[in-house]
Design an enzyme around this catalytic site. Structure first.
Site, PDB file in Angstrom:
ATOM      1  N   SER A 159       0.848  -1.193   0.000  1.00 24.81           N
ATOM      2  CA  SER A 159       0.000   0.000   0.000  1.00 24.81           C
ATOM      3  C   SER A 159       0.881   1.239   0.000  1.00 24.81           C
ATOM      4  O   SER A 159       1.811   1.349   0.800  1.00 24.81           O
ATOM      5  CB  SER A 159      -0.894  -0.014   1.232  1.00 24.81           C
ATOM      6  OG  SER A 159      -1.769   1.083   1.197  1.00 24.81           O
ATOM      7  N   CYS A 171      -7.820   0.598  12.288  1.00 30.10           N
ATOM      8  CA  CYS A 171      -9.093   0.056  11.819  1.00 30.10           C
ATOM      9  C   CYS A 171      -9.955  -0.381  12.983  1.00 30.10           C
ATOM     10  O   CYS A 171     -11.166  -0.415  12.886  1.00 30.10           O
ATOM     11  CB  CYS A 171      -8.848  -1.141  10.913  1.00 30.10           C
ATOM     12  SG  CYS A 171      -7.392  -0.918   9.930  1.00 30.10           S
TER      13      CYS A 171
HETATM   14  C1  PLP Z   1      -2.663  -0.685   6.627  1.00 28.36           C
HETATM   15  C2  PLP Z   1      -2.639  -2.158   6.483  1.00 28.36           C
HETATM   16  C3  PLP Z   1      -3.524  -2.809   5.610  1.00 28.36           C
HETATM   17  C4  PLP Z   1      -4.594  -2.073   4.844  1.00 28.36           C
HETATM   18  O1  PLP Z   1      -4.040  -1.200   3.894  1.00 28.36           O
HETATM   19  P1  PLP Z   1      -4.933  -0.139   3.090  1.00 28.36           P
HETATM   20  O2  PLP Z   1      -4.080   0.232   1.940  1.00 28.36           O
HETATM   21  O3  PLP Z   1      -5.172   0.985   4.024  1.00 28.36           O
HETATM   22  O4  PLP Z   1      -6.175  -0.824   2.672  1.00 28.36           O
HETATM   23  C5  PLP Z   1      -3.404  -4.170   5.485  1.00 28.36           C
HETATM   24  N1  PLP Z   1      -2.477  -4.870   6.160  1.00 28.36           N
HETATM   25  C6  PLP Z   1      -1.614  -4.280   7.007  1.00 28.36           C
HETATM   26  C7  PLP Z   1      -0.591  -5.106   7.723  1.00 28.36           C
HETATM   27  C8  PLP Z   1      -1.673  -2.912   7.200  1.00 28.36           C
HETATM   28  O5  PLP Z   1      -0.820  -2.334   8.060  1.00 28.36           O
END
Ligand code: PLP
Length: 377
Positions: free
Chosen positions: A200, A326
Site C-alpha cells: 500500500s 481500523c
Molecule cells: C494498513 C494495512 C492494511 C490495509 O491497507 P490499506 O491500503 O489501508 O487498505 C493491510 N495490512 C496491514 C498489515 C496494514 O498495516
C-alpha cells in the site's frame, strides 16, 4: 499545529518529492492510460509502466506481475477471494494466523461462511508462529497460506523465507501481506518464493487509495479471478480507469523507499531505542513483541498501571494509537496482544508508537517527559 505524529503504521505523510512527481499528472498529463489513439493516453500509459517497474523493483518482481488496486485491503480481498474462486472447488482449506490484519481475517471469515475451512495458527508471547505447527496444518486440500511479513501493531516479523519454503515443499500457495514491511525490510519474491504479495502506498510516504498486488506469472502462472470487472484494464485482472497520479506517486515512493531503506532504519531505530530505554524505566512498563525481530520503527509498550485510553488523553498533541487504526473505532482490546497472551487489562494498557522519517530526537524527548509527568501526577 505543534503536534507530534507517532502513528506512521496507520498512515504516513506524503513526501514532497512524491507530491511533486504526481502534480503534472493532474493538470498536464491527464490522459487515460487506456486511450490508445493520442499522446495524452500514451504519456499516461508510459508513466504507469514506469511506476509499475519501480514498485516491482522494490520487491524484486517483474514489472508485469504488478496489478494496481485501491490499497492493500482490496489487494488482500483480490488475492484470497480471487484464488478461492479459481481453485476453491479442488482445494478448500486456507491457513493463516490469529494476528493478521482485519482485512485478512474478515475476508477469511467471509470464505468460511461459504464453506471454506480456515485454520488460524496461534502465536507465542512474542507474536511468533510455530513453523512446525504451520507445516502440520497443511493438508492436500490446502489452497494457500496467508501470513503477514511484519505485524502492524507490534512490528514482529514473520520468517517469510522459511514460510515460503514450507509452502513450496507442500505444494500450497503463499500470499504475504507486506503492507508494513515494504520500504522497511528487504523483500525478494523470487529468492523467497512468494506467490502473491500486497503493498500500500500510504504506508510508505505515498498517497492514500493506491496499492498493489504482486501475482506470480510463471511456474505456475496463477489464475486469480478479478474482483472488479468492466473494460479489461490491467490484463482483465482489475478493471477501471487507472489512478495515474496515484500510481505515479506510488512509484516514486517505492523508489525513494528502496534508496533510503538503510538510512531510514539507522535514523528511526535510534529514536525508538531512546524512547524505550527511558519509558521502560517507569514502573511496570514493558515492551510487547519480539525485540530481536521487529520493524525498526514500531514500539508497542504496556503501561500496566494505566489504561491506554487515559494515557492517550493526557498525551494531547501526541498522535499514537492503541490497537490498529481500523479497530480503534471499537473500544476493545487488541486481538494481536490478546493472541500473544496478554491479559485484557494489559492489552488495554498498551500503546503503539510508530515512528517515521520526519520525527526528531526533540519530539522523542517531549514524549518521554510528557509520559513521565503523567506517572508523577
Ligand atoms: C494498513 C494495512 C492494511 C490495509 O491497507 P490499506 O491500503 O489501508 O487498505 C493491510 N495490512 C496491514 C498489515 C496494514 O498495516
Amino acid at each position: 499545529m505543534n503536534a507530534i505524529y507517532l502513528d506512521h503504521n496507520a498512515t504516513t505523510p506524503v513526501s514532497i518529492e512524491v507530491v511533486e512527481a504526481m502534480l503534472p499528472y493532474f493538470t498536464q498529463h491527464y490522459g487515460n492510460a487506456a486511450s490508445k489513439t493520442h499522446a495524452f493516453g500514451w504519456i499516461a500509459e508510459q508513466a504507469v509502466s514506469d511506476a509499475q517497474l519501480k514498485v516491482a523493483q522494490l520487491i524484486h518482481a517483474e514489472k508485469d506481475e504488478i496489478i494496481f488496486t485501491s490499497g492493500a485491503t482490496e489487494s488482500i480481498n483480490m488475492a484470497i477471494k480471487g484464488l478461492a474462486a479459481t481453485y476453491g472447488s479442488n482445494k478448500n482449506h486456507i491457513v493463516s494466523c490469529v494476528t493478521e490484519h482485519a482485512a485478512v481475517l474478515d475476508t477469511l471469515h467471509v470464505l468460511s461462511r461459504q464453506g471454506f475451512t480456515v485454520t488460524l495458527l496461534e502465536v507465542d508471547r512474542l507474536g511468533a508462529v510455530d513453523l512446525e505447527a504451520l507445516e502440520r496444518s497443511i493438508t492436500k486440500n490446502t489452497l494457500m497460506v496467508c501470513m503477514m511479513h511484519a505485524n502492524n501493531e507490534t512490528g514482529t516479523i514473520h520468517p517469510i523465507a522459511a514460510i515460503a519454503a514450507i509452502c513450496k515443499a507442500h505444494d500450497t500457495l503463499f500470499f504475504c501481506d507486506a503492507t508494513q514491511s515494504a520500504g522497511k525490510l528487504t523483500i525478494d519474491v523470487k529468492e523467497d518464493p512468494i506467490d502473491l504479495l500486497c503493498l500500500s502506498a500510504h504506508k510508505m510516504y505515498g498517497p492514500k487509495g493506491i496499492g498493489a498486488l504482486y501475482i506470480k506469472t510463471k511456474r505456475p502462472k496463477l489464475n486469480v479471478q478479478a474482483l472488479i470487472d468492466g473494460g479489461g484494464h490491467q490484463r482483465g485482472l482489475r478493471a477501471g480507469t487507472l489512478n495515474v497520479p496515484g500510481i505515479v506517486g506510488f512509484g516514486k515512493a517505492a523508489a525513494i523507499a528502496q534508496e533510503q531503506l538503510w538510512e531510514d532504519g539507522v535514523k528511526i531505530s535510534k529514536l525508538r531505542t531512546i524512547l524505550e530505554q527511558q519509558l521502560t524505566l517507569l514502573p511496570d512498563v514493558f515492551i510487547n513483541g519480539d525485540i530481536k525481530n521487529r520493524l525498526f520503527n514500531t514500539s508497542n509498550l504496556c503501561f500496566k498501571q494505566h489504561q491506554a485510553a487515559d494515557l492517550i488523553k493526557g498525551l494531547k498533541n501526541i498522535a499514537v494509537s492503541n490497537g490498529s487504526a481500523c479497530a480503534s473505532a471499537i473500544a476493545s482490546a487488541s486481538h494481536v496482544l490478546l493472541a500473544m497472551g496478554l491479559s485484557k487489562e494489559e492489552a488495554q494498557s498498551s500503546i503503539r508508537f510508530s515512528f517515521g522519517r520526519t520525527n526528531t530526537m526533540e519530539e522523542v524527548n517531549q514524549v518521554i517527559s510528557t509520559i513521565s509527568k503523567l506517572y508523577q501526577a
